[in-house]
Design a protein around this motif. Structure first.
Motif, PDB file in Angstrom:
ATOM      1  N   ALA A   1       0.886  -1.160   0.000  1.00  0.00           N
ATOM      2  CA  ALA A   1       0.000   0.000   0.000  1.00  0.00           C
ATOM      3  C   ALA A   1       0.927   1.213   0.000  1.00  0.00           C
ATOM      4  O   ALA A   1       1.533   1.541   1.022  1.00  0.00           O
ATOM      5  CB  ALA A   1      -0.901  -0.003   1.228  1.00  0.00           C
ATOM      6  N   PRO A   2       1.112   1.868  -1.138  1.00  0.00           N
ATOM      7  CA  PRO A   2       2.163   2.884  -1.264  1.00  0.00           C
ATOM      8  C   PRO A   2       2.014   4.035  -0.272  1.00  0.00           C
ATOM      9  O   PRO A   2       0.900   4.480   0.024  1.00  0.00           O
ATOM     10  CB  PRO A   2       2.003   3.376  -2.704  1.00  0.00           C
ATOM     11  N   THR A   3       3.150   4.496   0.226  1.00  0.00           N
ATOM     12  CA  THR A   3       3.184   5.702   1.054  1.00  0.00           C
ATOM     13  C   THR A   3       2.958   6.915   0.156  1.00  0.00           C
ATOM     14  O   THR A   3       3.636   7.062  -0.871  1.00  0.00           O
ATOM     15  CB  THR A   3       4.549   5.832   1.753  1.00  0.00           C
ATOM     16  N   PRO A   4       2.010   7.784   0.480  1.00  0.00           N
ATOM     17  CA  PRO A   4       1.759   8.941  -0.395  1.00  0.00           C
ATOM     18  C   PRO A   4       2.949   9.889  -0.441  1.00  0.00           C
ATOM     19  O   PRO A   4       3.692  10.024   0.539  1.00  0.00           O
ATOM     20  CB  PRO A   4       0.533   9.608   0.237  1.00  0.00           C
TER      21      PRO A   4
ATOM     22  N   LEU B   1      11.981  17.411  14.558  1.00  0.00           N
ATOM     23  CA  LEU B   1      10.743  16.886  13.993  1.00  0.00           C
ATOM     24  C   LEU B   1      10.880  15.390  13.724  1.00  0.00           C
ATOM     25  O   LEU B   1      11.931  14.918  13.272  1.00  0.00           O
ATOM     26  CB  LEU B   1      10.405  17.608  12.686  1.00  0.00           C
ATOM     27  N   PRO B   2       9.824  14.602  13.982  1.00  0.00           N
ATOM     28  CA  PRO B   2       9.898  13.149  13.744  1.00  0.00           C
ATOM     29  C   PRO B   2      10.017  12.844  12.255  1.00  0.00           C
ATOM     30  O   PRO B   2       9.390  13.491  11.418  1.00  0.00           O
ATOM     31  CB  PRO B   2       8.577  12.640  14.321  1.00  0.00           C
ATOM     32  N   HIS B   3      10.812  11.850  11.936  1.00  0.00           N
ATOM     33  CA  HIS B   3      10.957  11.398  10.557  1.00  0.00           C
ATOM     34  C   HIS B   3      11.817  10.147  10.561  1.00  0.00           C
ATOM     35  O   HIS B   3      12.359   9.762  11.594  1.00  0.00           O
ATOM     36  CB  HIS B   3      11.628  12.473   9.678  1.00  0.00           C
ATOM     37  N   ARG B   4      11.921   9.527   9.402  1.00  0.00           N
ATOM     38  CA  ARG B   4      12.821   8.386   9.246  1.00  0.00           C
ATOM     39  C   ARG B   4      13.444   8.423   7.859  1.00  0.00           C
ATOM     40  O   ARG B   4      12.845   8.942   6.904  1.00  0.00           O
ATOM     41  CB  ARG B   4      12.080   7.063   9.459  1.00  0.00           C
TER      42      ARG B   4
ATOM     43  N   GLU C   1      10.774   9.894   5.063  1.00  0.00           N
ATOM     44  CA  GLU C   1       9.347   9.847   5.345  1.00  0.00           C
ATOM     45  C   GLU C   1       9.050  10.629   6.615  1.00  0.00           C
ATOM     46  O   GLU C   1       9.745  10.478   7.631  1.00  0.00           O
ATOM     47  CB  GLU C   1       8.860   8.400   5.468  1.00  0.00           C
ATOM     48  N   ILE C   2       8.028  11.476   6.539  1.00  0.00           N
ATOM     49  CA  ILE C   2       7.659  12.368   7.640  1.00  0.00           C
ATOM     50  C   ILE C   2       6.222  12.057   8.037  1.00  0.00           C
ATOM     51  O   ILE C   2       5.340  12.004   7.177  1.00  0.00           O
ATOM     52  CB  ILE C   2       7.775  13.843   7.206  1.00  0.00           C
ATOM     53  N   PRO C   3       5.958  11.850   9.331  1.00  0.00           N
ATOM     54  CA  PRO C   3       4.582  11.555   9.740  1.00  0.00           C
ATOM     55  C   PRO C   3       3.765  12.830   9.976  1.00  0.00           C
ATOM     56  O   PRO C   3       4.185  13.737  10.694  1.00  0.00           O
ATOM     57  CB  PRO C   3       4.780  10.781  11.047  1.00  0.00           C
TER      58      PRO C   3
ATOM     59  N   ARG D   1       6.108  10.599   1.922  1.00  0.00           N
ATOM     60  CA  ARG D   1       7.438  10.361   1.366  1.00  0.00           C
ATOM     61  C   ARG D   1       7.991  11.592   0.666  1.00  0.00           C
ATOM     62  O   ARG D   1       7.317  12.217  -0.154  1.00  0.00           O
ATOM     63  CB  ARG D   1       7.370   9.199   0.367  1.00  0.00           C
ATOM     64  N   VAL D   2       9.241  11.917   0.969  1.00  0.00           N
ATOM     65  CA  VAL D   2       9.982  12.967   0.265  1.00  0.00           C
ATOM     66  C   VAL D   2      11.109  12.288  -0.509  1.00  0.00           C
ATOM     67  O   VAL D   2      11.972  11.639   0.080  1.00  0.00           O
ATOM     68  CB  VAL D   2      10.566  14.012   1.226  1.00  0.00           C
ATOM     69  N   TYR D   3      11.087  12.421  -1.818  1.00  0.00           N
ATOM     70  CA  TYR D   3      12.098  11.782  -2.659  1.00  0.00           C
ATOM     71  C   TYR D   3      12.557  12.789  -3.698  1.00  0.00           C
ATOM     72  O   TYR D   3      11.771  13.284  -4.504  1.00  0.00           O
ATOM     73  CB  TYR D   3      11.513  10.550  -3.341  1.00  0.00           C
TER      74      TYR D   3
END
Length: 425
Positions: free
Chosen positions: A93-96, A202-205, A225-227, A234-236
């Motif tokens: 289920a892709p991350t937006p 800020l939270p992220h991974r 990826e930032i919640p 997703r940031v790419y």
């Protein structure tokens, strides 16, 4: 027929938005005449969890070692010395993507962790004393709104250039120095974003993984990826290659998370100490499993192997159990096999499941094919008229889909169809 097949596949994919299953096949080609003694291949498959499920894993040679989703092969002990092949199936289920369209759904956005988490996450180390020497020093603890973070993401994209070839890049320079020099690599650009987010606390991974793009598999990619309100975005920034001249891809890029440690690689060939690098070539391809089954169904129909076509449709329904396209197609296959009484309930079920005008129109077109197969021209035209009233229908389908063959041989079709449409006004 191909035009109709493509149209139906597009509708099929929209039946369950966000759900996709891919079959991935990768081959690492090994060179002839090069010593492989002491060399090894390290590979990571996609993780199972966080919207991903990995199955049907096959290796051409058993790994020498492996735990979790990480494996190692000793190249000098491979029974097939010319290649190493592995394949797997991944449901995701892709991350937006991080963009205004996807984020506008949050009227009161907040950067909060999801309720269920896949941590721990390993982030690149931030030396806060060095931040003051960079433009990150302009960021303040108050710059934590959605708009502030969006500006940070866009500023990095705009002001720091990604080099096309990373071979001559000086990896020994501190990561923050890339900000000063305004040039970096594709992987390091995502690490720079992580440093900025860490500075703002800020939270992220940072995710290490594979990207399925333009029919190929790209290894060793990073993204961030930032919640937002408990959901990941997703940031790419890309891999530094401009593919706009290639045209639009058949499907959006798919991102397969393999690790939450930015230091990990998804595929790595390591030579023995003191030995030259092993010049390998990677060939990777993927296909949508639902498309594979649908194409196989069409091939079976072309050979009039109706039972086999129903088996392939049953596989499609395993992944898309409420698909109006797939369910109605089952009814048409039964009808083509000479069992219209068995096919009609499936077409009626598709009509009941059709919730949108587009789905309802499609179900009526499928019903029109059913009547055509039954040599009921007037009923077929009436169904097409109802479909046309719901959403515009490309009437060339009458002449391109063989299941409309009987209807296509009738005279004055356009006038008769127009008359039925007027009666519905």
């Amino acid at each position: 027929m191909r035009t109709i097949a493509v149209f139906l596949l597009v509708l099929l994919f929209h039946a369950l938005p966000g759900q996709a299953v891919y079959s991935v096949r990768e081959t690492l080609l090994l060179p002839d005449g090069v010593t492989l003694e002491g060399a090894a291949v390290y590979a990571r498959l996609p993780l199972s969890g966080s919207g991903q499920v990995v199955s049907h894993v096959l290796f051409s040679s058993s790994p020498a070692d492996g735990s979790g989703n990480s494996y190692r092969w000793d190249l000098d002990r491979l029974p097939q010395t010319d290649s190493l092949r592995f394949s797997y199936r991944v449901s995701l289920a892709p991350t937006p993507a991080w963009n205004r369209d996807s984020l506008d759904q949050h009227p009161r956005p907040a950067f909060t962790w999801p309720d269920t988490d896949d941590g721990p996450y390993v982030l690149p180390p931030l030396v806060r004393e060095d931040v003051g020497k960079t433009e990150f020093s302009t960021l303040t603890p108050g710059d934590t709104s959605l708009a502030d973070v969006d500006r940070l993401i866009r500023r990095l994209d705009r002001r720091v250039r990604t080099v096309r070839s990373a071979e001559g890049f000086d990896y020994s320079q501190p990561l923050l120095e890339d900000l000063f020099r305004r040039r970096t690599t594709a992987r390091r650009k995502h690490l720079l974003l992580s440093l900025g987010l860490q500075h703002l606390e800020l939270p992220h991974r940072v995710v290490a993984g594979k990207v399925l793009s333009y029919g190929e598999v790209r290894e060793n990619e990073l993204w961030v990826e930032i919640p937002v309100n408990g959901r990941w975005y997703r940031v790419y920034y890309g891999d530094g290659i401009d593919r706009r001249e290639w045209g639009e891809p058949a499907e959006p890029d798919r991102f397969l998370a393999c690790s939450y440690d930015w230091r990990d690689f998804t595929l790595e060939v390591v030579n023995a100490p003191g030995m030259p690098p092993v010049p390998t070539t990677l060939s990777g391809e993927y296909s949508n499993v639902v498309v594979d089954f649908w194409v196989a169904k069409d091939e079976a129909l072309a050979r009039q192997r109706y039972a086999q076509a129903l088996v392939y449709l049953d596989s499609v329904l395993t992944y898309l159990p409420r698909s109006v396209v797939a369910i109605s197609e089952v009814g048409l296959v039964y009808t083509q096999a000479g069992r219209p009484d068995d096919g009609l309930p499936f077409l009626q079920q598709a009509l009941r499941l059709a919730a949108t005008p587009a789905d309802q129109s499609l179900a009526m077109v499928q019903m029109a094919k059913y009547f055509s197969l039954q040599r009921q021209a007037e009923e077929s035209l009436q169904a097409l008229a109802r479909a046309y009233r719901l959403t515009p229908v490309d009437l060339s389908v009458i002449y391109t889909d063989p299941r409309f063959q009987y209807l296509a041989r009738q005279g004055n079709l356009e006038q008769r169809l127009s008359a039925y449409v007027r009666r519905l006004d």
